[in-house]
Write an enzyme that holds these catalytic residues in place. Structure first.
Site, mmCIF file in Angstrom:
data_model
loop_
_atom_site.group_PDB
_atom_site.id
_atom_site.type_symbol
_atom_site.label_atom_id
_atom_site.label_comp_id
_atom_site.label_asym_id
_atom_site.label_seq_id
_atom_site.Cartn_x
_atom_site.Cartn_y
_atom_site.Cartn_z
ATOM 1 N N ASP A 86 -6.554 -13.763 -1.579
ATOM 2 C CA ASP A 86 -6.137 -14.954 -1.109
ATOM 3 C C ASP A 86 -6.798 -15.508 0.146
ATOM 4 O OD1 ASP A 86 -4.579 -14.423 -3.351
ATOM 5 O OD2 ASP A 86 -2.899 -14.954 -2.442
ATOM 6 N N HIS A 113 -4.612 -22.420 -3.892
ATOM 7 C CA HIS A 113 -3.746 -21.713 -3.219
ATOM 8 C C HIS A 113 -3.213 -22.827 -1.947
ATOM 9 C CE1 HIS A 113 -1.604 -18.280 -1.638
ATOM 10 N NE2 HIS A 113 -2.137 -18.130 -0.645
ATOM 11 N N HIS A 143 -2.005 -24.207 3.245
ATOM 12 C CA HIS A 143 -1.057 -22.704 3.224
ATOM 13 C C HIS A 143 0.351 -22.979 3.931
ATOM 14 C CE1 HIS A 143 -0.252 -18.565 3.311
ATOM 15 N NE2 HIS A 143 -1.017 -18.578 2.444
ATOM 16 N N HIS A 165 -6.425 -10.106 0.708
ATOM 17 C CA HIS A 165 -6.862 -11.293 1.343
ATOM 18 C C HIS A 165 -8.323 -11.086 1.782
ATOM 19 C CE1 HIS A 165 -2.536 -11.255 1.575
ATOM 20 N NE2 HIS A 165 -2.595 -12.679 1.711
HETATM 21 ZN ZN LIG Z 1 -1.757 -16.728 1.127
#
Ligand SMILES: [Zn+2]
Length: 279
Positions: A99, A150, A154, A244
């Site tokens: 991510d 995503h 964020h 991530h």
């Molecule tokens: Zn995230």
């Protein structure tokens, strides 16, 4: 979650979709990259009967009775009440997700490791990162990875208006389409903070909500060995792993992948990406 519960939920979903006469959607595993779904099945016999020619008086009622073709193709994606936490598939299959990227300091190393083992993964990218590093999205497309949405910046969606959530999602879909070549079919809420608007708007934009089963908590930089341990300890059929490739120093995440990926493969896991199937 138990397998039985999952099956029951899937069945309930499919039954609901059939009742509505809409095409249902389920997650399934494919050996390669995600493919565009097939068109929905033709309407059932009952639906055909309902499409007999209408008399003028009936015709005036048609907008209320809902006869005729669906108003939009986005009706194909169901509005869920919770995100998918794992994927269904045969055997020892697992999905790796990364991510917040792409980040040129870490993402290329992750892509190199995946390429070395001929494995496909999912990248839930943020629009503001994607627009700066379009070359990395193009590389993901070339190498068969799946890119999900995503959001752009964020944010915590639960604190945003519906209009802003839509803008965050839509703008990110657009940049993914430009750089990756296809609109995303998957969405993941930042911080795993979902709300009804996120499910509804995601479905309107043709995306399925995906969460995860195993959180490596790699963003806390717990050490490469700890990340490896968390993945190996959590490994099981259908598991979706969260890591991530951006948002801070992700060198531990990069190194951990080099350790746990060959271990998973040696243990007989098929590490792959999910495919959406229209039933
Ligand atoms: Zn995230």
């Amino acid at each position: 979650m138990q397998k039985d519960q999952l099956l029951t939920r899937r069945r309930a979903l499919l039954t609901g979709a059939a009742t509505l006469g809409a095409a249902g959607v389920a997650a399934a595993l494919a050996p390669g990259a995600a493919h565009r779904a097939a068109p929905p099945a033709p309407p059932a016999a009952g639906a055909q009967a309902a499409r007999r020619p209408l008399s003028p008086s009936e015709y005036r009622l048609s907008p209320l009775t809902g006869y005729g073709p669906p108003r939009s193709t986005t009706a194909r994606t169901p509005v869920r009440k919770e995100p998918l936490l794992r994927v269904s598939g045969r055997g020892r299959t697992m999905v790796l997700t990364f991510d917040d990227g792409p980040d040129p300091r870490y993402t290329p190393h992750i892509l190199d490791t995946l390429a070395r083992y001929d494995v496909r993964a999912m990248f839930f990218v943020c629009g503001e990162m994607a627009t700066e590093h379009r070359d990395l999205l193009a590389r993901m497309a070339d190498e068969g990875h799946v890119v999900g949405n995503h959001t752009w910046t964020h944010p915590l969606l639960t604190r945003l208006s519906r209009r802003r959530i839509r803008a965050e999602m839509e703008r990110t879909c657009d940049i993914i389409e430009k750089a990756y070549g296809e609109r995303p079919e998957w969405f993941r809420a930042p911080y795993g903070a979902w709300n009804r608007a996120a499910f509804q708007l995601g479905a309107e934009l043709g995306m399925e909500p995906m969460a995860w089963t195993v959180d490596t908590l790699d963003w806390t930089t717990p050490g490469t060995d700890t990340i490896v341990e968390r993945v190996e300890h959590g490994a099981a059929p259908g598991v979706v792993v969260l890591s991530h490739d951006a948002g801070g120093d992700r060198s531990q995440s990069v190194r951990a992948l080099r350790d746990y990926l060959p271990e998973l493969l040696d243990s007989g896991y098929h590490v792959t990406v999910p495919r959406r199937q229209y039933l």
